[in-house]
Design a protein around this motif. Structure first.
Motif, PDB file in Angstrom:
ATOM      1  N   VAL A   1       0.829  -1.211   0.000  1.00  0.00           N
ATOM      2  CA  VAL A   1       0.000   0.000   0.000  1.00  0.00           C
ATOM      3  C   VAL A   1       0.859   1.255   0.000  1.00  0.00           C
ATOM      4  O   VAL A   1       0.635   2.180  -0.766  1.00  0.00           O
ATOM      5  N   ASN A   2       1.855   1.328   0.844  1.00  0.00           N
ATOM      6  CA  ASN A   2       2.701   2.516   0.934  1.00  0.00           C
ATOM      7  C   ASN A   2       4.062   2.310   0.296  1.00  0.00           C
ATOM      8  O   ASN A   2       4.981   3.099   0.544  1.00  0.00           O
ATOM      9  N   GLU A   3       4.202   1.275  -0.503  1.00  0.00           N
ATOM     10  CA  GLU A   3       5.464   0.980  -1.169  1.00  0.00           C
ATOM     11  C   GLU A   3       5.199   0.716  -2.651  1.00  0.00           C
ATOM     12  O   GLU A   3       5.108  -0.431  -3.094  1.00  0.00           O
ATOM     13  N   PRO A   4       5.054   1.789  -3.455  1.00  0.00           N
ATOM     14  CA  PRO A   4       4.734   1.604  -4.876  1.00  0.00           C
ATOM     15  C   PRO A   4       5.932   1.107  -5.663  1.00  0.00           C
ATOM     16  O   PRO A   4       7.089   1.183  -5.221  1.00  0.00           O
ATOM     17  N   LEU A   5       5.639   0.601  -6.842  1.00  0.00           N
ATOM     18  CA  LEU A   5       6.681   0.212  -7.793  1.00  0.00           C
ATOM     19  C   LEU A   5       7.041   1.434  -8.630  1.00  0.00           C
ATOM     20  O   LEU A   5       6.168   2.073  -9.225  1.00  0.00           O
TER      21      LEU A   5
END
Length: 594
Positions: A313-317
């Motif tokens: 959720v808080n770690e995008p690619l």
């Protein structure tokens, strides 16, 4: 003996009151330009257009209005965080409109579903931008002029300044002034000798920090504007095993800024290998997600090398200048539909949208346009119902009791007729239009419906076909966002924090040292300090400087000088009378530290 007087009143006068015209005349240039803030002028504008235009411009470019607009901009961003936004999650917006039929029309008129592109938010943003530029440019030039100049000469009466000390020494005045310059330079003061006194100044970084803070705000506003004009963002629902390629036709919804070229989408893609979600099963946080992770394989460029990673959720690619955010997930029942002749008419995973955000009860719609009845006649059929991850019949409802797949069930009814997809108009794949369809009936005339477990088969009445519940896959929704101004916004935010810290914790101040030969031939040394605002540190710093200077200009050990003449008292003013009554401590070093 020596005479020492340290006053901790305000910068405008020793009594702690606002400085009057007499005080301003006494301080002169010494008290001027400690700040780059423009002087407030109260002028009644002429009634002509030019006069009103000047008045409006002065109001708009004042720091007061800039702070007010910044406050309004912060308030305007609050609805963008509380109300679902069409540019982020249109599904949540539609759900909000269905649940709040009274508020939705009001929010629509106010633009609360698209706050950052609304007229009122754009107006505040533009006015703040103009206000900051009109306020900062003249202050910057004024500050540059102050840096190129020298500290002003000492006022005629140093006793009027907030911090003051004096003593008598046998050292020559020239030696005292030279020693004062060395002491000030060691403390990183800018110094020069003028009019028989050493003028020094320190704390320029306060104004530099103030200007840096406001310039950083402009950088952030420009970055925000660039991000809005050149942005490109869209949403995509991906079922496990399926992939996404960054092309316009792949998006479920897509929005871009007015200056973005849709032909310049960065070439990259990814495949959803697996989605993992676990939930708290007991306690006050029951049903709260504990694990929420999408394992993907991504690549950059048409022939780029594949890489594996996880999106949270808080770690995008981050790939090819874009960010892929994980928004939500749900379930996709895998079904096989056979027509009346036993041939496969449809096979695949059916992504379903949850209408219960807590337990993930989902609406299921299956459309089968290529269908033939048992006589071989072309027809169309559709299925509608809901998927329940955890079915508990003891509750008396057909809704899920937990978001995990504890007891999944597929509950469907079937229709036949026209799906309405041949008219050339786009349709919502998650809705079934039954206005031109008839529901299948049982032999007793009641509506046909069935509840299926994984592996069960639904048989339509009169040999119309079958639907087999093959299994369950998971889907996830992603937002692909390209905002070129984010890096500049981050730089602006960091610079704003640095500038704010400098403007809050650094004090700009001036110190003067005057040395003159008294009537008895003994040198009288006076030191005084002036800060931009009242501070307890200014008298302490002046005391430290006095002690450092006394090492080279020690107090005279023998004489008891007459008191230093103070400012002339004003008639009937107790403070002015007390001003001339100067304390005379026996130890000059002790007095300098007072």
């Amino acid at each position: 003996m020596s005479t020492t007087d340290t006053d901790t009143a305000t910068e405008n006068g020793p009594t702690g009151k606002a400085a009057g015209p007499a005080d301003e005349r006494e301080l002169g240039a010494a008290g001027a330009q400690l700040s780059t803030a423009p002087a407030e002028e109260i002028n009644v504008p002429s009634m002509g257009p030019i006069g009103w235009a000047r008045w409006f411009w002065r109001q708009l470019t004042s720091m007061r209005v800039a702070l007010l607009l910044l406050f309004l901009l912060s308030l305007g961003a609050i609805p963008g965080s509380l109300v679902p936004q069409t540019g982020i999650d249109p599904v949540k917006v539609d759900d909000f409109k269905q649940r709040h039929e009274t508020l939705s029309p009001i929010y629509e008129k106010l633009g609360l579903f698209h706050v950052y592109s609304s007229v009122w938010f754009s107006a505040i943003y533009i006015l703040l931008f103009v206000s900051l530029i009109g306020c900062i440019v003249p202050r910057t030039w004024q500050f540059v002029g102050q840096l190129r100049g020298r500290p002003p000469g000492a006022p005629r009466r140093l006793t009027r300044l907030p911090a003051y000390t004096t003593w008598r020494t046998e050292a020559e005045p020239e030696r005292v002034l030279e020693a004062a310059q060395r002491v000030m330079k060691r403390r990183r003061f800018r110094t020069h000798t003028v009019g028989g006194a050493v003028a020094s100044e320190k704390g320029y970084l306060r104004e530099a920090g103030n200007l840096l803070f406001h310039i950083a705000l402009i950088v952030m506003l420009v970055a925000f504007a660039v991000g809005q004009l050149y942005k490109a963002e869209g949403g995509k629902l991906v079922v496990e095993g399926d992939g996404f390629s960054n092309s316009l036709v792949q998006y479920d919804d897509f929005k871009s800024g007015s200056l973005f070229d849709k032909n310049n989408l960065a070439p990259f893609g990814f495949k959803l290998d697996r989605f993992t979600a676990t939930y708290q099963r007991s306690g006050p946080q029951k049903r709260t997600p504990r694990t929420f992770r999408a394992d993907v394989t991504y690549w950059e460029g048409a022939d780029g090398k594949e890489h594996k990673t996880s999106i949270k959720v808080n770690e995008p690619l981050e790939v090819a200048g874009s960010k892929v955010y994980l928004l939500g997930h749900g379930y996709a029942p895998v079904v096989t539909v056979r027509d009346g002749q036993g041939k496969i008419a449809y096979r695949g995973a059916v992504a379903s949208l949850p209408f219960d955000g807590v337990n993930l009860t989902e609406n299921v719609v299956i459309k089968v346009p290529d269908y033939r009845d048992k006589s071989g006649k072309k027809d169309q059929i559709g299925f509608q119902g809901q998927f329940v991850p955890t079915l508990d019949l003891s509750t008396g409802t057909m809704f899920s009791q937990f978001p995990a797949l504890d007891n999944p069930a597929l509950i469907l009814t079937a229709y036949r007729g026209s799906l309405g997809i041949d008219g050339g108009l786009p349709q919502n794949v998650y809705q079934l239009d039954t206005s031109r369809m008839k529901q299948f009936k049982k032999s007793d005339g009641t509506p046909f419906a069935d509840a299926l477990k994984v592996g069960d088969t639904m048989k339509l009445p009169n040999g119309a076909g079958t639907l087999k519940f093959e299994g369950i896959k998971t889907w996830a929704t992603f937002q692909i966002s390209h905002r070129p101004g984010n890096d500049y916004a981050l730089v602006g935010a960091v610079a704003a924090l640095i500038g704010l810290a400098a403007s809050l914790f650094i004090q700009r101040r001036r110190v003067w040292v005057r040395a003159e030969t008294g009537a008895d031939g003994v040198t009288v040394v006076e030191m005084a300090g002036l800060g931009r605002s009242e501070s307890a540190k200014l008298p302490e710093e002046l005391a430290d400087l006095a002690v450092a200077l006394q090492s080279e200009a020690p107090p005279a050990p023998d004489s008891d000088p007459e008191p230093e003449a103070g400012p002339e008292p004003e008639t009937g003013t107790a403070e002015a009378e007390a001003e001339t009554d100067t304390a005379q401590p026996a130890d000059p070093a002790e007095g300098a530290r007072a």
